[in-house]
Design a protein around this motif. Structure first.
Motif, mmCIF file in Angstrom:
data_model
loop_
_atom_site.group_PDB
_atom_site.id
_atom_site.type_symbol
_atom_site.label_atom_id
_atom_site.label_comp_id
_atom_site.label_asym_id
_atom_site.label_seq_id
_atom_site.Cartn_x
_atom_site.Cartn_y
_atom_site.Cartn_z
ATOM 1 N N ALA B 26 33.819 31.997 6.247
ATOM 2 C CA ALA B 26 33.420 33.345 6.325
ATOM 3 C C ALA B 26 32.410 33.502 5.094
ATOM 4 N N GLN B 27 32.580 32.767 4.039
ATOM 5 C CA GLN B 27 31.625 32.949 2.763
ATOM 6 C C GLN B 27 30.142 32.281 3.305
ATOM 7 N N LEU B 28 30.248 31.136 3.877
ATOM 8 C CA LEU B 28 29.073 30.487 4.416
ATOM 9 C C LEU B 28 28.215 31.580 5.444
ATOM 10 N N GLU B 29 28.980 32.127 6.199
ATOM 11 C CA GLU B 29 28.278 33.367 6.952
ATOM 12 C C GLU B 29 27.621 34.421 6.116
ATOM 13 N N ALA B 34 22.942 37.012 3.918
ATOM 14 C CA ALA B 34 22.112 37.407 2.664
ATOM 15 C C ALA B 34 21.028 36.737 2.292
ATOM 16 N N SER B 35 21.057 35.421 2.548
ATOM 17 C CA SER B 35 19.829 34.701 2.469
ATOM 18 C C SER B 35 18.744 35.121 2.970
ATOM 19 N N LEU B 36 18.737 35.963 4.252
ATOM 20 C CA LEU B 36 17.674 36.340 5.030
ATOM 21 C C LEU B 36 16.460 37.225 4.121
ATOM 22 N N GLN B 37 17.150 37.712 3.049
ATOM 23 C CA GLN B 37 16.199 38.752 2.187
ATOM 24 C C GLN B 37 15.342 37.727 1.378
ATOM 25 N N GLU B 52 18.177 24.375 3.693
ATOM 26 C CA GLU B 52 17.460 24.080 2.420
ATOM 27 C C GLU B 52 18.065 24.917 1.510
ATOM 28 N N PHE B 53 18.046 26.067 1.905
ATOM 29 C CA PHE B 53 18.984 27.209 0.857
ATOM 30 C C PHE B 53 20.200 26.710 0.508
ATOM 31 N N PHE B 54 21.068 26.476 1.536
ATOM 32 C CA PHE B 54 22.392 25.976 1.122
ATOM 33 C C PHE B 54 22.341 24.693 0.411
ATOM 34 N N LYS B 55 21.491 23.894 0.305
ATOM 35 C CA LYS B 55 21.614 22.527 -0.211
ATOM 36 C C LYS B 55 21.446 22.736 -1.651
ATOM 37 N N ILE B 56 20.327 23.736 -2.011
ATOM 38 C CA ILE B 56 19.864 24.136 -3.080
ATOM 39 C C ILE B 56 20.819 24.770 -4.017
ATOM 40 N N SER B 57 21.565 25.887 -3.239
ATOM 41 C CA SER B 57 22.493 26.804 -4.060
ATOM 42 C C SER B 57 23.848 26.245 -4.201
ATOM 43 N N GLY B 58 24.088 24.850 -3.669
ATOM 44 C CA GLY B 58 25.199 24.192 -3.868
ATOM 45 C C GLY B 58 26.262 24.722 -2.979
ATOM 46 N N TRP B 59 25.734 25.337 -1.682
ATOM 47 C CA TRP B 59 26.955 25.605 -0.801
ATOM 48 C C TRP B 59 27.235 24.482 -0.039
ATOM 49 N N GLU B 60 26.330 23.677 0.302
ATOM 50 C CA GLU B 60 26.184 22.590 1.255
ATOM 51 C C GLU B 60 27.298 21.395 0.485
#
Lengths: 175, 526
Positions: B26-29, B34-37, B52-60
């Protein structure tokens, strides 16, 4: 690719013994199981599936029809395939096993039941990681399997242990 | 598709299936939406940009940790034809033995109910609920009359069951053979020998630094300790579960331990987790269970009497009472050979819509169960975090110590590993103890069942549990048990009775765990 299970008749085990002497103390380590396909036309075998019960090594010989003119031949398609890495311990003793067509070494495909050659250990360890996009497309093909998994246990938390707010219990059930 | 690839795809499908139901999904979704902004996310390369965003932000990394956690806990999917019970336990005779043992426990609990005329479960009247809520933080001050309650079983009862385990397909000869006269465990499970253990526990070797050895006061900290702490801090800042698990094999610095264990167990206290714990607390308040009295009795008999743990008495009640209401624990029965006990709502016997599990988490505590929680109280002081850590430790490790299975970390394998190590490397000692009627397993069994909790000094216990987490295996318990016997071998050779042998091994509180393990594995001449 549709696969059908082939009805077969599995005969009782016959022990292989040296000579004619049958002693009650001699317990041969080799047993033979005959599997026949009584009412089926010749078919292409893809997979043999069974549950092991303390067999350490497996050899499979098949009587193959190549053409209508030559008589059917017995060929060894799997020799000393290891089911139990340490036969004195329980590893692999009661496992479910599948043997696939591609596991038996062959010179030409699809004549997989060709020459009796020593069997190599199947499935070498995967070196490195597979290509992600290829794997993900295969995952989509496996979706039917996830449905099966979903049916066998839930992955979401339910939370409620009572029935309509009631959890008055007397005794535990034995069944 | 080749066999290996279809196996891998199946594992991936299973993990995806499991994670889809989790908070992380749910959080990843939400994060993806949110990242679309963000300016760097472009429509034409949407998938790649979000990845790429997930990788940089630590979510990956969080996703990696969750996948790693699933891989560590769940067994690999077995053959498609294998039924669910095969996943629980592949050997039929072990399943049967576990079933019989469970039936005995159920009978014991039922007769306790009938004798004491106490129901298994009842709803608390409102007045009682208010009272319990008021004294939630000091349940230890309560002195209910527990004299009529007895523990459902003690470790020694369980040992008798294990001793009688037989494989119907295994025969070692008509007459009593040499083998049957040696150890107590008679089933031929595969256990590691010392060369294999040396390979498995390679990081405990003589050439690697260890916390528990190389951080003692005589050793200058520049040699190992400082650098090890620095690496630990880096691992924590990277928030990488797999790296943490590798790191902790050499021990965890005291200051970092709580966070490292949480990282390895993939526990992060989200608001949902705290809410969930509060819900469990509400369940405790509303329903009174017979099992609660067993928990009270156990805490009073064990942890409250222990010099190290009595201060945590109140925490123990809170955690254990909530634990027994937690239905999410039922999930671990998919890979546990045990099954949760069943009951029916009063008056609805046999009607499946009124079938429930009892207790809600399916786990009936035995004598000493609270000792699994007690050491954790040194690390975690916030109740919901303490609870989450204990629950995860239980469904990963502790359940194997009191169920009958062929798993390499199961108690049967640990017993056999202990006996085999002793017979092979200390044959004289083993023979002597047997001759005087002091089978070594009868003494060491209680240590292993409790993962040495309550027997070692707390700092030593935590160093030991570091390695359980690091190697994702309980085999170290059996190795330590053998190492303790090796250490006290000289004294043990002189005793002439079981009581005297037990006296030699009664007090383990002065033992230093890591030197013992290192000497036994790497420095004993074989």
């Amino acid at each position: 690719m549709s696969r059908l299970s082939v009805p077969c008749h599995v005969k009782g085990t016959v022990a292989l013994q040296v000579g004619d002497v049958r002693t009650s103390q001699g317990r041969p380590g080799v047993l033979v199981i005959d599997v026949t396909f009584p009412s089926v036309a010749p078919f292409e075998l893809q997979e043999i599936m069974f549950k092991n019960y303390y067999t350490a090594f497996l050899t499979i010989r098949v009587r193959q029809h190549t053409s209508t003119h030559t008589p059917a031949k017995w060929v060894t398609c799997l020799r000393d395939y290891c089911l139990m890495p340490d036969p004195h311990s329980e590893e692999g003793a009661q496992e479910y096993v599948s043997l696939f067509k591609h596991q038996s070494p062959s010179m030409t495909f699809p004549k997989w039941l060709s020459h009796p050659v020593p069997c190599e250990q199947p499935a070498p360890l995967l070196e490195g990681l597979p290509d992600p996009s290829r794997v993900s497309s295969e995952v989509q093909q496996m979706w039917a399997l996830t449905e099966m998994i979903r049916a066998s246990h839930t992955s979401t938390r339910i939370g409620r242990f009572d029935v309509d707010g009631c959890y008055d219990l007397n005794l535990l059930s034995y069944t | 598709m080749l066999q290996e690839e279809s196996d891998l795809a199946l594992i991936i499908a299973q993990i995806v299936q499991k994670l889809k139901g989790s908070n992380l999904y749910a959080q990843l979704e939400r994060q993806a939406w949110a990242s679309l902004q963000r300016p760097e996310i472009k429509l034409e390369s949407l998938k790649e940009d979000i990845k790429e965003f997930f990788k940089i932000s630590g979510w990956e990394k969080k996703l990696q940790n969750a996948v790693y956690s699933e891989l560590s806990v769940f067994p690999l999917p077995s053959h498609p034809a294998a039924p669910p019970e095969h996943l629980k336990e592949p050997l039929v005779y072990m399943r049967k033995a576990q079933g019989s043992w469970e039936k005995r426990i159920l009978k014991s609990l039922n007769s306790m109910c009938t004798e004491l005329s106490i129901p298994l479960a009842r709803k608390r009247p409102v007045g009682e609920q208010k009272e319990l809520l008021n004294k939630w933080n000091e349940m230890g001050t309560d002195e209910p009359d527990l004299s009529l309650f007895r523990p459902v079983y003690a470790p020694k009862d369980f040992l008798e069951v294990l001793i009688n385990l037989r494989n119907p397909n295994y025969e070692n000869g008509d007459s009593h053979s040499f083998r049957t006269h040696l150890g107590l465990i008679q089933v031929p499970l595969k256990v590691k020998d010392i060369p294999e253990l040396k390979e498995f526990f390679v990081e405990l070797g003589l050439t690697a630094g260890q916390l528990g050895i190389d951080d003692s006061t005589q050793v200058p900290p520049e040699l190992f300790e400082n650098e090890h702490v620095r690496i630990g801090q880096k691992v924590l800042s990277e928030q990488d579960s797999a790296a943490a698990q590798q790191y902790i094999r050499q021990g965890s610095p005291t200051a970092l331990r709580a966070e490292l264990w949480a990282l390895i167990l993939n526990i992060s206290s989200q608001p949902e987790d705290i809410l969930y714990y509060e819900q469990l607390k509400t369940n405790v308040i509303q329903h009174d269970l017979l099992v609660d009295s067993l928990i009270y009795k156990d805490v009073k008999l064990t942890a409250s009497n222990d010099d190290y743990y009595f201060v945590f008495e109140d925490y123990l009640y809170q955690v254990l009472l909530c634990f027994s209401r937690d239905t999410s624990v039922l999930g671990h029965f998919a890979y546990n050979s045990a099954s949760p006990p069943k009951s029916y709502i009063r008056g609805k016997l046999g009607l499946e819509e009124y079938a429930v599990f009892y207790p809600p988490n399916g786990v009936i505590p035995f004598h000493g169960f609270s000792m699994y929680v007690a050491p954790l109280c040194f690390l975690y002081h916030e109740p919901s975090k303490l609870y989450q850590i204990f629950r995860e430790m239980y469904v990963r490790f502790f359940f194997r110590l009191h169920s009958i299975s062929s798993h390499p970390s199961g108690i049967v394998s640990l017993c056999l590993l202990f006996e085999t190590l002793l017979q092979t490397y200390l044959p004289q000692l083993f023979y002597h103890l047997r001759e005087i009627g002091a089978q070594p397993l009868r003494i060491s069994f209680k240590w292993m069942v409790r993962a040495f909790s309550g027997y070692l000094a707390t700092d030593q216990l935590l160093l030991l549990w570091d390695r359980i987490l690091g190697y994702n295996s309980l085999e170290i318990l059996a190795v330590l048990a053998a190492a303790v016997f090796a250490f006290r071998a000289v004294n043990l050779m002189e005793v002439t009775s079981l009581a005297a042998a037990e006296a030699v091994l009664a007090d383990l509180s002065t033992l230093k765990v890591m030197p013992l393990l290192q000497i036994f594995l790497f420095a004993t001449v074989t």
